[in-house]
Write a protein that holds these residues in place. Structure first.
Motif, mmCIF file in Angstrom:
data_model
loop_
_atom_site.group_PDB
_atom_site.id
_atom_site.type_symbol
_atom_site.label_atom_id
_atom_site.label_comp_id
_atom_site.label_asym_id
_atom_site.label_seq_id
_atom_site.Cartn_x
_atom_site.Cartn_y
_atom_site.Cartn_z
ATOM 1 N N GLY A 195 0.874 -1.187 0.010
ATOM 2 C CA GLY A 195 -0.042 0.025 0.004
ATOM 3 C C GLY A 195 1.035 1.151 0.018
ATOM 4 N N GLY A 196 1.847 1.207 0.939
ATOM 5 C CA GLY A 196 3.064 2.492 0.871
ATOM 6 C C GLY A 196 3.627 2.590 -0.583
ATOM 7 N N VAL A 197 4.050 1.443 -1.235
ATOM 8 C CA VAL A 197 4.349 1.432 -2.720
ATOM 9 C C VAL A 197 3.470 2.160 -3.465
ATOM 10 C CG1 VAL A 197 5.373 0.116 -4.472
ATOM 11 C CG2 VAL A 197 6.056 -0.432 -2.369
ATOM 12 N N ALA A 198 2.208 1.805 -3.691
ATOM 13 C CA ALA A 198 1.196 2.234 -4.113
ATOM 14 C C ALA A 198 0.912 3.782 -4.075
ATOM 15 C CB ALA A 198 0.069 1.359 -4.028
ATOM 16 N N LEU A 199 0.929 4.037 -2.772
ATOM 17 C CA LEU A 199 0.920 5.660 -2.572
ATOM 18 C C LEU A 199 2.187 6.375 -2.925
ATOM 19 C CD1 LEU A 199 -0.670 7.716 -1.065
ATOM 20 C CD2 LEU A 199 0.756 7.151 1.024
ATOM 21 N N LEU A 200 3.444 5.771 -2.962
ATOM 22 C CA LEU A 200 4.609 6.386 -3.401
ATOM 23 C C LEU A 200 4.541 6.463 -4.976
ATOM 24 C CD1 LEU A 200 7.398 5.103 -1.196
ATOM 25 C CD2 LEU A 200 6.555 7.261 -1.301
ATOM 26 N N SER A 201 4.024 5.431 -5.580
ATOM 27 C CA SER A 201 4.024 5.430 -7.224
ATOM 28 C C SER A 201 2.948 6.455 -7.538
ATOM 29 C CB SER A 201 3.169 4.079 -7.546
ATOM 30 O OG SER A 201 4.363 3.212 -7.367
ATOM 31 N N SER A 202 2.177 6.749 -6.911
ATOM 32 C CA SER A 202 1.050 8.025 -7.265
ATOM 33 C C SER A 202 1.703 9.274 -7.176
ATOM 34 C CB SER A 202 -0.162 8.062 -6.345
ATOM 35 O OG SER A 202 -1.084 7.008 -6.622
ATOM 36 N N VAL A 203 2.608 9.404 -5.909
ATOM 37 C CA VAL A 203 3.526 10.564 -5.701
ATOM 38 C C VAL A 203 4.513 10.723 -6.647
ATOM 39 C CG1 VAL A 203 5.097 11.911 -4.067
ATOM 40 C CG2 VAL A 203 3.096 10.662 -3.175
ATOM 41 N N GLY A 204 5.071 9.762 -6.956
ATOM 42 C CA GLY A 204 6.212 9.717 -8.094
ATOM 43 C C GLY A 204 5.414 10.105 -9.588
ATOM 44 N N TRP A 205 4.289 9.744 -9.750
ATOM 45 C CA TRP A 205 3.648 10.155 -11.013
ATOM 46 C C TRP A 205 3.139 11.941 -10.912
ATOM 47 C CZ3 TRP A 205 3.710 8.181 -15.524
ATOM 48 C CH2 TRP A 205 4.137 7.163 -15.826
ATOM 49 N N ILE A 206 2.686 12.137 -9.644
ATOM 50 C CA ILE A 206 2.327 13.630 -9.567
ATOM 51 C C ILE A 206 3.929 14.500 -9.623
ATOM 52 C CG2 ILE A 206 1.917 15.466 -7.749
ATOM 53 C CD1 ILE A 206 -0.089 13.336 -6.712
ATOM 54 N N VAL A 207 5.042 13.989 -9.305
ATOM 55 C CA VAL A 207 6.305 14.730 -9.310
ATOM 56 C C VAL A 207 6.802 14.831 -10.851
ATOM 57 C CG1 VAL A 207 8.697 14.401 -8.788
ATOM 58 C CG2 VAL A 207 6.991 14.127 -6.929
ATOM 59 N N SER A 208 6.465 13.661 -11.728
ATOM 60 C CA SER A 208 6.981 13.826 -13.048
ATOM 61 C C SER A 208 5.986 14.077 -14.056
ATOM 62 C CB SER A 208 7.435 12.229 -13.306
ATOM 63 O OG SER A 208 6.342 11.462 -13.412
ATOM 64 N N ARG A 209 4.802 14.634 -13.763
ATOM 65 C CA ARG A 209 3.749 14.877 -14.605
ATOM 66 C C ARG A 209 4.065 16.164 -15.191
ATOM 67 N NH1 ARG A 209 -0.024 19.179 -11.903
ATOM 68 N NH2 ARG A 209 1.011 19.481 -9.923
ATOM 69 N N ASP A 210 4.841 17.085 -14.793
ATOM 70 C CA ASP A 210 5.215 18.303 -15.698
ATOM 71 C C ASP A 210 5.843 17.831 -16.932
ATOM 72 O OD1 ASP A 210 4.386 19.906 -13.782
ATOM 73 O OD2 ASP A 210 6.061 20.238 -12.727
#
Length: 170
Positions: A84-99
């Motif tokens: 679950g933490g990995v899934a949350l970190l993946s979403s945060v990673g997509w937010i960081v790289s969305r630009d």
């Protein structure tokens, strides 16, 4: 003749006026054959006011009952937390790289549709890891904890923010 002891210190066994029942109050009953010897170990019966029925013992039929609540092992619970933490970190990673993925197409109608579809895809990339995790929890039963953890691990690999992980652009 007066008693040489103070008035409060006269013992029951020494008092000549004491009855036999007073003397037996101090005697310990060490007879193992007494009827009340096992009373301390009894749990009472239904007529006892302090009697409380405990939960029924689990049987094999209760384990296969689909409505019975299922309990996960400690290792499975830790695995669920980690994934679950990995899934949350993946979403945060997509937010960081969305630009890196925000692309504005030209000004025509087709270009607006392309921009809208592109932004929808970026949004779905943001929420996909969390949706995978929640869908796995809801769709894979608790009895199959190993299968559930495997599906979560596959989702963590497939939906990882690979552009951020490998350092490349879109």
């Amino acid at each position: 003749m007066t008693d040489p002891r103070p008035s409060g210190s006269a013992g029951r066994h020494d008092d000549p006026d004491a009855t036999a029942s007073d003397q037996t109050d101090l005697d310990l009953d060490l007879d193992p054959d007494a009827d009340d010897a096992d009373d301390a170990l009894s749990w009472g019966d239904e007529s006892d006011a302090s009697h409380v029925e405990g939960p029924a013992a689990a049987t094999r039929d209760d384990e296969t009952d689909p409505d019975a609540p299922q309990v996960m092992s400690s290792a499975s619970l830790v695995g669920h937390g980690v994934l679950g933490g990995v899934a949350l970190l993946s979403s945060v990673g997509w937010i960081v790289s969305r630009d890196q993925f925000l692309i504005a197409f030209g000004g025509g109608l087709v270009e607006h549709v392309q921009t809208t579809l592109w932004l929808t895809g970026v949004f779905l990339a943001l929420v996909a890891p969390l949706l995978w995790f929640v869908a796995t929890i809801l769709l894979v039963p608790v009895q199959h904890s190993g299968r559930r953890l495997l599906v979560m691990a596959v989702g963590a690999v497939l939906l990882a923010p690979w552009p951020l992980v490998i350092g490349g652009g879109a």
